[in-house]
Design an enzyme around this catalytic site. Structure first.
Site, PDB file in Angstrom:
ATOM      1  N   HIS A 197      -3.234   0.285  -3.507  1.00 29.77           N
ATOM      2  CA  HIS A 197      -2.931  -1.138  -3.361  1.00 29.77           C
ATOM      3  C   HIS A 197      -2.368  -1.714  -4.659  1.00 29.77           C
ATOM      4  CE1 HIS A 197      -3.960  -5.284  -1.744  1.00 29.77           C
ATOM      5  NE2 HIS A 197      -3.886  -5.541  -3.044  1.00 29.77           N
ATOM      6  N   GLU A 201      -8.989   0.284  -4.619  1.00 32.34           N
ATOM      7  CA  GLU A 201      -8.078   1.043  -3.752  1.00 32.34           C
ATOM      8  C   GLU A 201      -6.898   1.561  -4.570  1.00 32.34           C
ATOM      9  OE1 GLU A 201      -8.950  -1.695   0.248  1.00 32.34           O
ATOM     10  OE2 GLU A 201      -7.026  -1.867  -0.805  1.00 32.34           O
ATOM     11  N   ASP A 241       0.872  -1.169   0.000  1.00 36.93           N
ATOM     12  CA  ASP A 241       0.000   0.000   0.000  1.00 36.93           C
ATOM     13  C   ASP A 241       0.907   1.216   0.000  1.00 36.93           C
ATOM     14  OD1 ASP A 241      -2.170  -1.692   0.191  1.00 36.93           O
ATOM     15  OD2 ASP A 241      -2.509  -1.331   2.321  1.00 36.93           O
TER      16      ASP A 241
END
Length: 270
Positions: free
Chosen positions: A244, A241, A160
C-alpha cells in the site's frame, strides 16, 4: 447560382468547424481524452503507461471478500493524473532492472469501502478466510487498520502494488484449487507471479507488516526495493501493508464515488 453558392458556404463552414474541433482535441490533456467518463484530473493507468501489469482483484472473485466488490464494473486501474505520472517514473526505474510493477487496486469508489464494512459485520460470509486472513478475526479488520471507513484509495492517488519480472504474463487462475494461506512461503501460497515479497497481496495478517522480519531476508530486501523506489517517485508506504502506497502530493483531498468502468477506447487491460 444562388443555391450552389449557399451550399458552398455551408461546406466551408462545416470544414472550419471540423478543423477547429480537431485542433481542440489535439490540445486536450490525456486526462480529458483517455476516458471521457472520468472526472477531470483522472486517467486510466494504461493510457499513461501500458507496460504496467494490472490484476485488479476487486473486479473479480479472487479477493478477501470472494466476489466482485460494489463499484467495480471493469478490471481497470484508474488514478489521478499526477499519481499515474509518478507510477510511470517508478516503472521506468524498475525496467532498468528487468522488473515491472503489478497493480492490484487503484482508485476505489466509496461504495466499495461501504461494501467492505457491511461484509466485515456479516459472520456468515468467510469463504476466503483460509487464504487472506487465516489468523485474523474478520470483524476486527477495521479496528486493526487493514480496512478503513474512509479509504485513501477513494481520493485517487493511492495504489496497492508489487513487483514482477519483466516480461510478464499473469499465471492462470484455477478456481477449483484449494485456498492456500497467504502467510505460507513463496512456492506454497497462491502464485501471483511476483518476486518474493513475503506474503500474498491483501494478506490481512501481521506478516504483511512492511518490516516484519519473519518473512526472511530475501523478502525484506524486495520489500525495501519496492519501498525505496516508490519513495523516490513521491509515494509514502503504509507500515501494516507492504503493498500500500499513497502519493504524498496528492491533488484531491476528498473521496469520490464514481464507478470503475471500462475505458471508452475499448482496449483490454493487461
Amino acid at each position: 447560382m444562388p443555391g450552389a453558392s449557399r451550399r458552398k458556404r455551408r461546406v466551408r463552414a462545416s470544414l472550419v468547424l471540423v478543423t477547429g474541433l480537431a485542433l481542440i482535441l489535439t490540445a486536450l490533456p490525456v486526462s480529458a481524452l483517455a476516458g471521457t467518463a472520468l472526472p477531470r484530473g483522472f486517467v486510466y493507468l494504461r493510457d499513461a503507461d501500458p507496460t504496467i501489469v494490472q490484476d485488479i482483484r476487486y473486479a473479480g472473485s479472487h479477493n478477501f471478500v470472494g466476489r466482485p466488490v460494489k463499484g467495480y464494473l471493469a478490471a481497470e486501474c484508474i488514478l489521478s493524473d499526477r499519481a499515474a505520472t509518478a507510477l510511470k517514473a517508478v516503472q521506468n526505474t524498475l525496467a532498468e532492472k528487468k522488473l515491472s510493477l503489478i497493480v492490484w487496486d487503484c482508485y476505489r469508489p466509496r461504495r466499495a469501502v461501504d461494501d467492505f464494512l457491511q461484509w466485515s459485520k456479516d459472520p456468515a460470509h468467510a469463504e476466503m478466510k483460509a487464504e487472506f486472513y487465516p489468523r485474523t478475526d474478520k470483524q476486527k479488520l477495521f479496528a486493526l487498520g487493514y480496512l478503513a471507513t474512509r479509504s485513501a484509495h477513494s481520493r485517487g492517488s493511492t495504489v496497492d502494488l508489487g513487483i514482477v519480472p519483466s516480461p510478464f504474463s499473469l499465471p492462470p487462475r484455477n478456481p477449483v484449487l484449494a485456498l492456500k494461506a497467504c502467510t505460507l512461503p513463496k512456492g506454497e501460497r497462491f502464485e501471483d507471479g511476483t518476486i518474493d515479497l513475503g506474503t500474498g497481496y491483501d494478506c490481512l495478517d501481521g506478516m504483511g507488516n512492511t518490516s516484519n522480519a519473519s518473512v526472511g531476508e530475501a523478502a525484506l530486501r524486495n520489500r525495501q526495493l519496492l519501498k525505496s523506489t516508490m519513495a523516490k517517485a513521491g509515494f509514502r508506504p503504509y507500515a501494516r501493508e507492504w503493498w500500500h502506497f499513497e502519493l504524498v502530493n496528492e491533488p484531491f483531498s476528498q473521496g469520490f464515488d464514481f464507478e470503475v468502468s471500462p475505458s471508452s477506447n475499448g482496449r483490454p487491460a493487461r
